[in-house]
Motif scaffolding. Structure first.
Motif, PDB file in Angstrom:
ATOM      1  N   PRO A 391       0.837  -1.202   0.000  1.00 20.72           N
ATOM      2  CA  PRO A 391       0.000   0.000   0.000  1.00 20.72           C
ATOM      3  C   PRO A 391       0.873   1.252   0.000  1.00 20.72           C
ATOM      4  CG  PRO A 391      -0.063  -1.103   2.134  1.00 20.72           C
ATOM      5  CD  PRO A 391       0.668  -2.019   1.210  1.00 20.72           C
ATOM      6  N   SER A 392       0.282   2.355  -0.400  1.00 21.20           N
ATOM      7  CA  SER A 392       1.056   3.576  -0.651  1.00 21.20           C
ATOM      8  C   SER A 392       1.756   4.117   0.591  1.00 21.20           C
ATOM      9  CB  SER A 392       0.141   4.657  -1.232  1.00 21.20           C
ATOM     10  OG  SER A 392      -0.934   4.937  -0.345  1.00 21.20           O
ATOM     11  N   HIS A 393       1.279   3.785   1.789  1.00 19.99           N
ATOM     12  CA  HIS A 393       1.900   4.333   2.986  1.00 19.99           C
ATOM     13  C   HIS A 393       3.132   3.550   3.424  1.00 19.99           C
ATOM     14  CE1 HIS A 393      -1.228   1.453   4.302  1.00 19.99           C
ATOM     15  NE2 HIS A 393      -0.372   1.134   5.282  1.00 19.99           N
ATOM     16  N   TRP A 394       3.505   2.519   2.663  1.00 18.65           N
ATOM     17  CA  TRP A 394       4.703   1.746   2.987  1.00 18.65           C
ATOM     18  C   TRP A 394       5.710   1.802   1.850  1.00 18.65           C
ATOM     19  CZ3 TRP A 394       5.959   0.224   7.606  1.00 18.65           C
ATOM     20  CH2 TRP A 394       4.987  -0.197   8.522  1.00 18.65           C
ATOM     21  N   THR A 395       6.982   1.900   2.197  1.00 15.97           N
ATOM     22  CA  THR A 395       8.052   1.571   1.250  1.00 15.97           C
ATOM     23  C   THR A 395       8.525   0.168   1.594  1.00 15.97           C
ATOM     24  OG1 THR A 395       9.846   2.402   2.647  1.00 15.97           O
ATOM     25  CG2 THR A 395       8.771   3.986   1.152  1.00 15.97           C
ATOM     26  N   ALA A 396       9.188  -0.466   0.642  1.00 16.24           N
ATOM     27  CA  ALA A 396       9.658  -1.828   0.878  1.00 16.24           C
ATOM     28  C   ALA A 396      10.665  -1.876   2.025  1.00 16.24           C
ATOM     29  CB  ALA A 396      10.269  -2.393  -0.400  1.00 16.24           C
ATOM     30  N   GLY A 397      11.561  -0.902   2.069  1.00 19.14           N
ATOM     31  CA  GLY A 397      12.556  -0.878   3.137  1.00 19.14           C
ATOM     32  C   GLY A 397      11.929  -0.690   4.503  1.00 19.14           C
ATOM     33  N   ALA A 398      10.958   0.210   4.592  1.00 18.05           N
ATOM     34  CA  ALA A 398      10.305   0.474   5.862  1.00 18.05           C
ATOM     35  C   ALA A 398       9.492  -0.731   6.324  1.00 18.05           C
ATOM     36  CB  ALA A 398       9.406   1.697   5.745  1.00 18.05           C
ATOM     37  N   LEU A 399       8.789  -1.350   5.399  1.00 16.91           N
ATOM     38  CA  LEU A 399       7.997  -2.517   5.758  1.00 16.91           C
ATOM     39  C   LEU A 399       8.894  -3.656   6.225  1.00 16.91           C
ATOM     40  CD1 LEU A 399       6.624  -5.414   4.765  1.00 16.91           C
ATOM     41  CD2 LEU A 399       5.207  -3.745   5.967  1.00 16.91           C
ATOM     42  N   THR A 400      10.015  -3.861   5.531  1.00 16.69           N
ATOM     43  CA  THR A 400      10.933  -4.933   5.913  1.00 16.69           C
ATOM     44  C   THR A 400      11.486  -4.706   7.308  1.00 16.69           C
ATOM     45  OG1 THR A 400      11.536  -5.271   3.595  1.00 16.69           O
ATOM     46  CG2 THR A 400      13.034  -6.154   5.250  1.00 16.69           C
ATOM     47  N   ALA A 401      11.838  -3.454   7.619  1.00 14.66           N
ATOM     48  CA  ALA A 401      12.353  -3.133   8.952  1.00 14.66           C
ATOM     49  C   ALA A 401      11.279  -3.317  10.015  1.00 14.66           C
ATOM     50  CB  ALA A 401      12.876  -1.700   8.968  1.00 14.66           C
ATOM     51  N   ALA A 402      10.063  -2.888   9.724  1.00 18.57           N
ATOM     52  CA  ALA A 402       8.970  -3.044  10.684  1.00 18.57           C
ATOM     53  C   ALA A 402       8.633  -4.521  10.895  1.00 18.57           C
ATOM     54  CB  ALA A 402       7.745  -2.279  10.195  1.00 18.57           C
ATOM     55  N   ALA A 403       8.675  -5.296   9.817  1.00 15.39           N
ATOM     56  CA  ALA A 403       8.400  -6.726   9.937  1.00 15.39           C
ATOM     57  C   ALA A 403       9.440  -7.404  10.820  1.00 15.39           C
ATOM     58  CB  ALA A 403       8.384  -7.365   8.546  1.00 15.39           C
ATOM     59  N   LEU A 451       0.584  -4.627   7.405  1.00 15.55           N
ATOM     60  CA  LEU A 451       0.289  -3.908   6.166  1.00 15.55           C
ATOM     61  C   LEU A 451      -0.858  -2.909   6.350  1.00 15.55           C
ATOM     62  CD1 LEU A 451       0.573  -6.888   3.658  1.00 15.55           C
ATOM     63  CD2 LEU A 451       2.050  -4.868   3.702  1.00 15.55           C
ATOM     64  N   GLU A 452      -1.765  -3.221   7.267  1.00 16.02           N
ATOM     65  CA  GLU A 452      -2.928  -2.344   7.469  1.00 16.02           C
ATOM     66  C   GLU A 452      -2.609  -1.122   8.319  1.00 16.02           C
ATOM     67  OE1 GLU A 452      -5.955  -4.763   9.112  1.00 16.02           O
ATOM     68  OE2 GLU A 452      -6.351  -5.867   7.238  1.00 16.02           O
ATOM     69  N   ARG A 453      -1.472  -1.133   8.987  1.00 12.74           N
ATOM     70  CA  ARG A 453      -1.125   0.024   9.807  1.00 12.74           C
ATOM     71  C   ARG A 453      -0.964   1.262   8.936  1.00 12.74           C
ATOM     72  NH1 ARG A 453       3.656  -2.182  13.798  1.00 12.74           N
ATOM     73  NH2 ARG A 453       2.486  -3.896  14.767  1.00 12.74           N
ATOM     74  N   GLN A 454      -1.347   2.389   9.488  1.00  9.64           N
ATOM     75  CA  GLN A 454      -1.320   3.635   8.727  1.00  9.64           C
ATOM     76  C   GLN A 454      -0.246   4.613   9.173  1.00  9.64           C
ATOM     77  OE1 GLN A 454      -3.323   4.259   6.013  1.00  9.64           O
ATOM     78  NE2 GLN A 454      -3.948   2.127   6.240  1.00  9.64           N
ATOM     79  N   GLU A 455       0.661   4.162  10.061  1.00  7.44           N
ATOM     80  CA  GLU A 455       1.644   5.107  10.590  1.00  7.44           C
ATOM     81  C   GLU A 455       2.556   5.668   9.517  1.00  7.44           C
ATOM     82  OE1 GLU A 455       1.127   2.035  13.946  1.00  7.44           O
ATOM     83  OE2 GLU A 455       1.083   2.116  11.756  1.00  7.44           O
ATOM     84  N   GLY A 456       2.873   4.818   8.525  1.00  8.03           N
ATOM     85  CA  GLY A 456       3.791   5.285   7.480  1.00  8.03           C
ATOM     86  C   GLY A 456       5.211   4.937   7.842  1.00  8.03           C
ATOM     87  N   PRO A 457       6.099   4.873   6.851  1.00  8.53           N
ATOM     88  CA  PRO A 457       7.457   4.407   7.085  1.00  8.53           C
ATOM     89  C   PRO A 457       8.277   5.303   7.986  1.00  8.53           C
ATOM     90  CG  PRO A 457       7.169   5.280   4.851  1.00  8.53           C
ATOM     91  CD  PRO A 457       5.819   5.157   5.446  1.00  8.53           C
ATOM     92  N   GLU A 458       7.975   6.613   8.009  1.00  9.98           N
ATOM     93  CA  GLU A 458       8.800   7.496   8.812  1.00  9.98           C
ATOM     94  C   GLU A 458       8.599   7.272  10.306  1.00  9.98           C
ATOM     95  OE1 GLU A 458       6.285   8.372   6.956  1.00  9.98           O
ATOM     96  OE2 GLU A 458       4.850   9.403   8.202  1.00  9.98           O
ATOM     97  N   VAL A 459       7.451   6.631  10.677  1.00 13.80           N
ATOM     98  CA  VAL A 459       7.192   6.392  12.093  1.00 13.80           C
ATOM     99  C   VAL A 459       7.771   5.035  12.502  1.00 13.80           C
ATOM    100  CG1 VAL A 459       5.387   6.036  13.818  1.00 13.80           C
ATOM    101  CG2 VAL A 459       5.130   7.826  12.079  1.00 13.80           C
ATOM    102  N   VAL A 460       7.532   3.988  11.700  1.00 11.64           N
ATOM    103  CA  VAL A 460       7.931   2.646  12.120  1.00 11.64           C
ATOM    104  C   VAL A 460       9.430   2.451  12.029  1.00 11.64           C
ATOM    105  CG1 VAL A 460       5.729   1.650  11.511  1.00 11.64           C
ATOM    106  CG2 VAL A 460       7.546   1.710   9.803  1.00 11.64           C
TER     107      VAL A 460
END
Length: 461
Positions: A391-403, A451-460
């Protein structure tokens, strides 16, 4: 509470016998599958063992063994006279749920430990132990190459065993082929997203990668011709079936056009095809169109097990074989004799076909689990991985780090890009690295929530 829950009443326990393998394993895997797809939930009470044995028409010891193994896998827990209940999910916070490593799942309905034991026994019965523990001639024995011929037959038709080289895995084979076909500083033409092993091999060997435009069907023939003339490159690398990472397959029409472009331009092709055996109705490899210009790699690591450390390469002719073997020796002297002999034994006695069928069945189940957990529409993907656009509020790098913080390992899209250029924000999710289905589902459920979280990559991050 002693009454059976609604979810138990709706189960058709006789569906347990739709799988292969010992009956106790079929019952245990049915329980695991029902938990994974939500038909059994935490706290549900299972039928009494005698009751289930009568329902299924099997002996009590079979059900007892199935329940015991389910408890050992933390699927069930016993509460004395009250019976057996579905356990709550257990998470080991120190253990990552590995959705990043791409390997086949354990085959459904088969005991891999037993198969390995039988395979080793057969090898030791027929082989010279001293030879198994000694250096072997490069490229494999005649029996190994003949096994390779049988393995490659569904893909390439009958191939002369003298054109087959047995290798210790696809990565070593790929490095040897690159060394044989190119010189330091040369360029290989690849698609915009490509297997990371090819990126690593090119970098370590001092070769350049140039991307060629592609669409959903794969590399564009006209773009290939333009790139070859612009860069002077003479070698193309393709992974056309259930591509890593996108899991797309190049259709027959595109393969024919690509083969024509490669032949007309005088190029050489490295066709890396580890997933062909996992695809239903896969088109013929490009190597069938242009065998004289193709080094074709087929590994057992993605179809059977990476522990076998065996891959087969079909080369164009004897001159190409000699050149490849000479460079392969600079990477690794030989395949591991014992594991290669087990692979040879399995192929000759038909066990490889059984393991392949079990892997495909298990992979199909896992793709359905993933489709439900991640809310994916349409037909489930084939094979052992899937490509998930974010989804648009995630980048791949941010999602990978959050995961990673959630105890999940996934692979971001930039790992598959050979050039530092913008690309899709996506992740590859691999489905074979988690041993148990229910644990895979738990990991995928956690990924879906993330994936459903809306915080965005800059927060996670």
């Amino acid at each position: 509470m002693t009454t059976q829950p609604r979810s138990i009443q709706t189960l058709n326990w006789k569906d347990a016998f739709n799988e292969q393998g010992p009956r106790y394993q079929q019952v245990m895997r049915f329980i695991e599958r029902a938990i994974a797809d939500g038909r059994l939930r935490t706290g549900d009470r299972l039928p009494a063992q005698r009751e289930l044995a009568a329902t299924l028409g099997i002996d009590l010891t079979t059900v007892t063994r199935a329940y015991t193994e389910a408890r050992e896998r933390n699927l069930l827990h016993a509460r004395g006279a009250l019976g057996s209940f579905v356990s709550a999910p257990r998470f080991d916070t120190g253990q990552v749920v590995d959705l990043g490593m791409n390997l086949p799942p354990l085959p459904a309905g088969l005991d891999l430990t037993d198969l390995l034991r039988r395979g080793v026994d057969q090898v030791l019965t027929h082989a010279d132990t001293h030879a198994l523990m000694s250096y072997q001639p490069g490229g494999g024995s005649e029996a190994d190459r003949t096994a390779g011929m049988y393995w490659l037959k569904p893909m390439l038709g009958k191939v002369d065993p003298q054109r087959i080289v047995t290798c210790p895995g696809a990565q070593a084979a790929l490095a040897g082929i690159i060394l044989a076909l190119t010189r330091p500083g040369d360029t290989l033409l690849v698609e915009p997203t490509v297997y990371p092993g090819a990126i690593a091999a090119a970098a370590r060997l001092g070769r350049q990668l140039a991307t060629v435009a592609a669409d959903d069907d794969g590399m564009l023939p006209e773009a290939l011709l333009e790139a070859a003339r612009r860069t002077g490159a003479k070698v193309v690398y393709l992974n056309p079936t259930l591509r890593n990472p996108t899991a797309d397959t190049m259709p027959e029409s595109r393969r024919t056009a690509m083969a024509t472009a490669i032949r007309d331009e005088g190029l050489q092709l490295i066709e890396d095809d580890p997933y062909w055996m996992l695809a239903e109705h896969a088109p013929s490899p490009l190597a069938r169109h242009i065998p004289e210009r193709t080094h074709y790699i087929a590994t057992l690591s993605k179809a059977l097990s990476p522990g076998l450390r065996t891959a087969y390469v079909a080369v164009p002719d004897q001159a190409a074989r000699a050149a490849f073997l000479g460079h392969l020796r600079a990477v690794t002297l030989m395949a591991t004799p014992l594991m290669t002999s087990i692979a040879t034994q399995w192929i000759h006695d038909g066990m490889a076909a059984q393991v392949l069928a079990g892997v495909k069945a298990e992979a199909a189940e896992r793709q359905q689990i993933a489709a439900r957990a991640l809310g994916m529409s349409g037909e489930p993907t084939q094979g052992i991985h899937l490509w998930l656009a974010l989804p648009s509020h995630w980048t791949a790098g941010a999602l990978t780090a959050a995961a990673r913080l959630e105890g999940l390992a996934v692979t971001p899209s930039d790992a598959f890009r050979p050039e530092a250029s913008p690309g899709p924000e996506a992740i590859r999710v691999s489905l074979g690295g988690v041993k148990e289905r229910h644990r895979l589902k738990q990991g995928l459920d956690r990924l879906a929530q993330l994936l459903e979280r809306q915080e965005g990559p800059e927060v996670v991050v």
